[in-house]
Design an enzyme around this catalytic site. Structure first.
Site, PDB file in Angstrom:
ATOM      1  N   TYR A 120       0.309  -1.740  11.380  1.00  0.00           N
ATOM      2  CA  TYR A 120      -0.716  -2.218  12.503  1.00  0.00           C
ATOM      3  C   TYR A 120      -1.067  -1.337  13.607  1.00  0.00           C
ATOM      4  O   TYR A 120      -2.005  -1.487  14.330  1.00  0.00           O
ATOM      5  CB  TYR A 120       0.336  -3.421  13.233  1.00  0.00           C
ATOM      6  CG  TYR A 120       0.008  -4.706  12.151  1.00  0.00           C
ATOM      7  CD1 TYR A 120      -0.952  -5.296  12.098  1.00  0.00           C
ATOM      8  CD2 TYR A 120       1.493  -5.255  11.916  1.00  0.00           C
ATOM      9  CE1 TYR A 120      -1.014  -6.620  11.469  1.00  0.00           C
ATOM     10  CE2 TYR A 120       1.335  -6.448  11.215  1.00  0.00           C
ATOM     11  CZ  TYR A 120       0.343  -7.146  11.057  1.00  0.00           C
ATOM     12  OH  TYR A 120       0.249  -8.148  10.401  1.00  0.00           O
ATOM     13  N   SER A 139      -5.207  -2.960   4.352  1.00  0.00           N
ATOM     14  CA  SER A 139      -4.525  -3.015   5.751  1.00  0.00           C
ATOM     15  C   SER A 139      -3.447  -3.942   6.044  1.00  0.00           C
ATOM     16  O   SER A 139      -3.268  -4.711   4.662  1.00  0.00           O
ATOM     17  CB  SER A 139      -5.809  -3.492   6.570  1.00  0.00           C
ATOM     18  OG  SER A 139      -5.928  -5.076   6.056  1.00  0.00           O
ATOM     19  N   ASP A 140      -2.715  -4.034   6.849  1.00  0.00           N
ATOM     20  CA  ASP A 140      -1.589  -4.868   7.028  1.00  0.00           C
ATOM     21  C   ASP A 140      -2.568  -6.147   7.392  1.00  0.00           C
ATOM     22  O   ASP A 140      -3.635  -6.241   7.668  1.00  0.00           O
ATOM     23  CB  ASP A 140      -0.581  -4.761   8.180  1.00  0.00           C
ATOM     24  CG  ASP A 140       0.576  -5.518   8.179  1.00  0.00           C
ATOM     25  OD1 ASP A 140       0.641  -6.326   7.392  1.00  0.00           O
ATOM     26  OD2 ASP A 140       1.582  -4.829   8.658  1.00  0.00           O
ATOM     27  N   TRP A 141      -1.847  -7.331   7.459  1.00  0.00           N
ATOM     28  CA  TRP A 141      -2.586  -8.759   7.693  1.00  0.00           C
ATOM     29  C   TRP A 141      -2.948  -8.862   8.963  1.00  0.00           C
ATOM     30  O   TRP A 141      -2.281  -8.889  10.033  1.00  0.00           O
ATOM     31  CB  TRP A 141      -1.473  -9.934   7.309  1.00  0.00           C
ATOM     32  CG  TRP A 141      -1.983 -10.233   5.948  1.00  0.00           C
ATOM     33  CD1 TRP A 141      -1.969 -11.364   5.457  1.00  0.00           C
ATOM     34  CD2 TRP A 141      -1.670  -9.265   4.584  1.00  0.00           C
ATOM     35  NE1 TRP A 141      -1.941 -11.743   4.139  1.00  0.00           N
ATOM     36  CE2 TRP A 141      -1.626 -10.160   3.610  1.00  0.00           C
ATOM     37  CE3 TRP A 141      -1.373  -8.144   4.543  1.00  0.00           C
ATOM     38  CZ2 TRP A 141      -1.764  -9.718   2.343  1.00  0.00           C
ATOM     39  CZ3 TRP A 141      -1.266  -7.463   3.111  1.00  0.00           C
ATOM     40  CH2 TRP A 141      -1.605  -8.335   1.865  1.00  0.00           C
TER      41      TRP A 141
END
Ligand code: BGC
Length: 705
Positions: free
Chosen positions: A211, A242-244
């Site tokens: 993030y 990507s991360d969430w």
């Protein structure tokens, strides 16, 4: 890659773009079902539609740091709940990492989930990091080697695994606005080296970005990291997700990110679904090239074909009893006996005129063992023994709960010591706990802490007044044993007063049994600390944690000034003595080392003999360290091996040293460098606790990229 290219060439742009996002299933954070997820698809962290006409399966992604996660996603579904990754790290056992990965792969596949968001490889840089329990260790070699084995285990079942969170997502405070600053060479020698080792050994299908920002630029849009290092220098062929909720801008696609994950979280965070919206607009406007779109798709297809998620046949047999054994074995091997002045094992004690009277105090030990909070939480077979809402600011507040896995240390102790008189006190108040401790022969007091994703610990103390309870118990009974169930080191103001301390971490669904076995002596402890326990925060590189206490959403800069001198290396560099060093862990037997020779042919190789010179069978982890190179003192773990030995048995061990561990990274030349001259190495039981030393001479070398 050839096949990926051919298949991609047959796609429409609509199909290409459909692969570039994942949609999150309903859970505690998102309660509305997204209409893009078909009815017959199990809910999970991410869904990407398949393209049946081209034989491309839908991607179904689930978290899997410590087992296949399920809270909130799939009603009634359960999975084997492994001990926290930090416990696996403490086992120093690559084979166990492989088996637990295999287990995750099998269970995921049996549920139709073909991408596992596993492989947490961030280093333990800060003992307050709320997610350290999901990561393996503070050392790049230990982390890389174990991480690789778990990814291999998962992918061996034709299930894709990620490694994550690339890179430097080493604190949770304001993680979406956190700028992690590090010297680029030091980064290559530490967190990036852990990723490099795991990626080259295990070929994970996907890498998930962090993030945070790294040196001013979001990890997901960081060209230096993604194009320069990951895909450039290392030649990573898979895809970068990507991360969430970590894709604020469409041009991340120009800088190395191939897929946007959990698009609804991007709406919550940044007000848009980035790749379906602005990226498509950029494509239509000619600002986003077709070649890059094709490459993104080809990378996803490459991973699918390479790992074989398109070739599933049948459903694997899931042997839950065998999987429970893996959870149990990991806890047995990962629990660390930090201190013992002879009070343990309990089966050697006898009661004062009658049965042995044992007080078990606190930590909900009558119910079970805690787990870490956040996206890694696993519901075990039979469900939780208890769950209690904690909450907190930010989008992770809804997932911050105290969950207890139903493996009660109290019940397990009762099983193993049927002749003892065991009583329980909840540890509600110091005074009440002391009453029971005073009339017992021995007191076992539990200290727990709920740590989790989205939150760093404010300090090293145990919450809920537990330190005062431990103190009162130790004052009331000189034979006090402390069992810690935490995801990080804790301060131990009561340490001199207690006779034994176990670090049990979050020990998983059989954790109560493993703790009881170690307390009684049925299992000989063998875990070694995968991170340094400092005596206090003033010993660490950042006594004050930047951003701590500021409201969620505050932009924060964190300087990782320790560079590659993470953990034990920092303590060596600053000449400080920690509370307990990296690599430390006691046993009920003893191990001696002899005959250390170090040679250099292709690689530096150390050879030595380990002898179990104590009274019983046990496992040891001899550790080889670099102490000094031609430029001066420079501490590095060079190798380790876990060895099981009967009493009196000896074994010769050889360790080949990865040349990067002896080298420094030179960013100007883009190569690793070992200066010519003499290198001093030591063989020991822990960082700073050495039995033998030797020198080896190396010629100057430049290598790698
Ligand atoms: C975590 C990731 C996880 C993802 C999906 C994020 O909050 O940082 O580790 O894989 O959620 O659940």
């Amino acid at each position: 890659m050839e096949r990926a290219r051919k298949v991609e060439a047959q796609m429409t742009d609509e199909e290409r773009f459909s692969l570039l996002i994942s949609v999150m299933g309903t859970n505690a954070t998102l309660t509305d079902k997204d209409p893009r997820i078909p009815e017959d698809v199990p809910m999970s962290a991410g869904y990407t539609p398949g393209i049946p006409r081209l034989g491309i399966p839908a991607l179904l992604m689930s978290d899997a740091s410590l087992g296949v996660t399920n809270p909130g996603y799939r009603e009634g579904d359960t999975a084997t709940a492994l001990p926290a990754s930090i416990a696996l790290g403490a086992s120093f056992n690559p084979e166990l990492a492989r088996r637990s990965g295999q287990m995750v792969g099998k269970e995921a596949r049996s549920k139709g989930l073909n991408v596992q968001l596993a492989g947490g490889l961030n280093l333990h840089r800060d003992p307050r990091n709320g997610r350290n329990f999901e990561y393996l260790s503070e050392d790049p070699w230990l982390t890389g080697v174990l991480g690789a084995e778990s990814v291999k285990g998962i992918q061996g079942e034709q299930v894709i695994s990620t490694v994550k969170h690339f890179s430097l997502n080493c604190n949770e405070t304001n993680r979406h606005w956190l700028d992690a600053i590090i010297d680029p060479a030091a980064h290559r020698e530490s967190d990036l080296l852990a990723f490099e080792i795991a990626i080259e050994r295990a070929r994970p299908g996907s890498v998930m970005t962090g993030y945070n920002k790294v040196n001013g630029t979001y990890a997901g849009g960081n060209e230096t990291l993604l194009q320069g290092i990951l895909k450039g220098a290392w030649g990573f062929p898979g895809w970068v997700m990507s991360d969430w909720g970590a894709t604020p801008s469409w041009d991340f696609a120009l800088r190395g990110q191939d897929q946007e994950s959990g698009v609804q979280i991007d709406v919550m965070m940044w007000g848009q679904e980035t790749f379906p919206g602005p990226l498509r607009e950029a494509y239509a406007a000619g600002d986003f090239p077709k070649e890059r779109l094709s490459e993104m798709v080809q990378r996803i297809l490459y991973a699918v074909f390479d790992v074989g998620t398109d070739r599933w046949e049948g459903t694997p047999d899931v042997d839950l009893a065998a999987h429970a054994d893996i959870a149990l074995e990991t806890a047995r091997q990962g629990i660390v006996l930090l201190k013992n002045d002879g009070v343990l094992p309990l089966d050697a004690l006898s009661g004062s005129g009658g049965p042995l009277k044992i007080a078990v105090i606190g930590g909900h030990a009558q119910l079970g063992v805690p787990i870490g909070a956040g996206s890694s939480a696993v519901v075990p077979p039979g469900g939780y023994a208890e769950s209690h809402t904690i909450g907190g600011p930010g989008i992770m507040g809804g997932m911050r709960n105290l969950y207890l896995l139903p493996s009660s240390p109290l019940a397990e102790l009762q099983k193993l010591l049927p002749g003892a008189a065991i009583e329980y006190d909840p540890g509600m108040s110091p005074a009440e706990a002391a009453l029971l401790a005073r009339r017992s022969d021995v007191a076992v007091v539990f200290g727990i802490r709920v740590e989790g994703e989205g939150y760093d610990n404010a300090d090293l103390s145990l919450p809920w007044g537990q330190d005062a309870v431990i103190e009162a118990v130790a004052d009331a009974n000189p034979a006090t044993v402390v069992v810690l169930e935490t995801g990080n080191p804790v301060a131990m103001p009561w340490l001199p007063k207690v006779r034994a301390v176990l670090a049990a971490w979050y020990p998983g669904q059989c954790g109560g049994q493993a703790i009881a076995e170690i307390l009684t002596g049925d299992t000989n402890p063998s875990g070694k600390l995968p991170l340094t326990f400092p005596a206090g925060l003033d010993q660490t590189p950042r006594p004050e944690l930047p951003g701590l206490g500021t409201p969620w959403g505050t932009p924060t800069t964190i300087h990782y000034n320790e560079g590659s001198d993470v953990g034990y290396r920092w303590f060596a560099r600053t000449g400080q003595r920690p509370l307990f060093p990296f690599g430390h862990g006691l046993s009920y037997t003893r191990f001696d080392y002899a005959g250390l020779t170090v040679s250099d042919r292709d690689r530096v190789r150390a050879k030595f003999t380990v002898t179990n010179s104590g009274p019983r069978r046990g496992a040891d982890v001899p550790q080889l360290y670099l102490l000094e190179d031609p430029a001066g003192a420079r501490m590095r773990l060079l190798g380790f091996e876990r060895v099981n030995l009967d009493a009196g048995e000896s074994r010769t061990v050889s360790l080949d040293v990865d040349p990067r561990l002896l080298a420094s990274y030179d960013t100007d030349r883009g190569q690793w460098h070992t200066p010519g001259g003499s290198y001093r190495v030591a063989l020991g039981h822990a960082a700073g606790n050495y039995a033998l030393e030797a020198d080896v001479s190396l010629a100057e070398a430049w290598f790698g990229r």
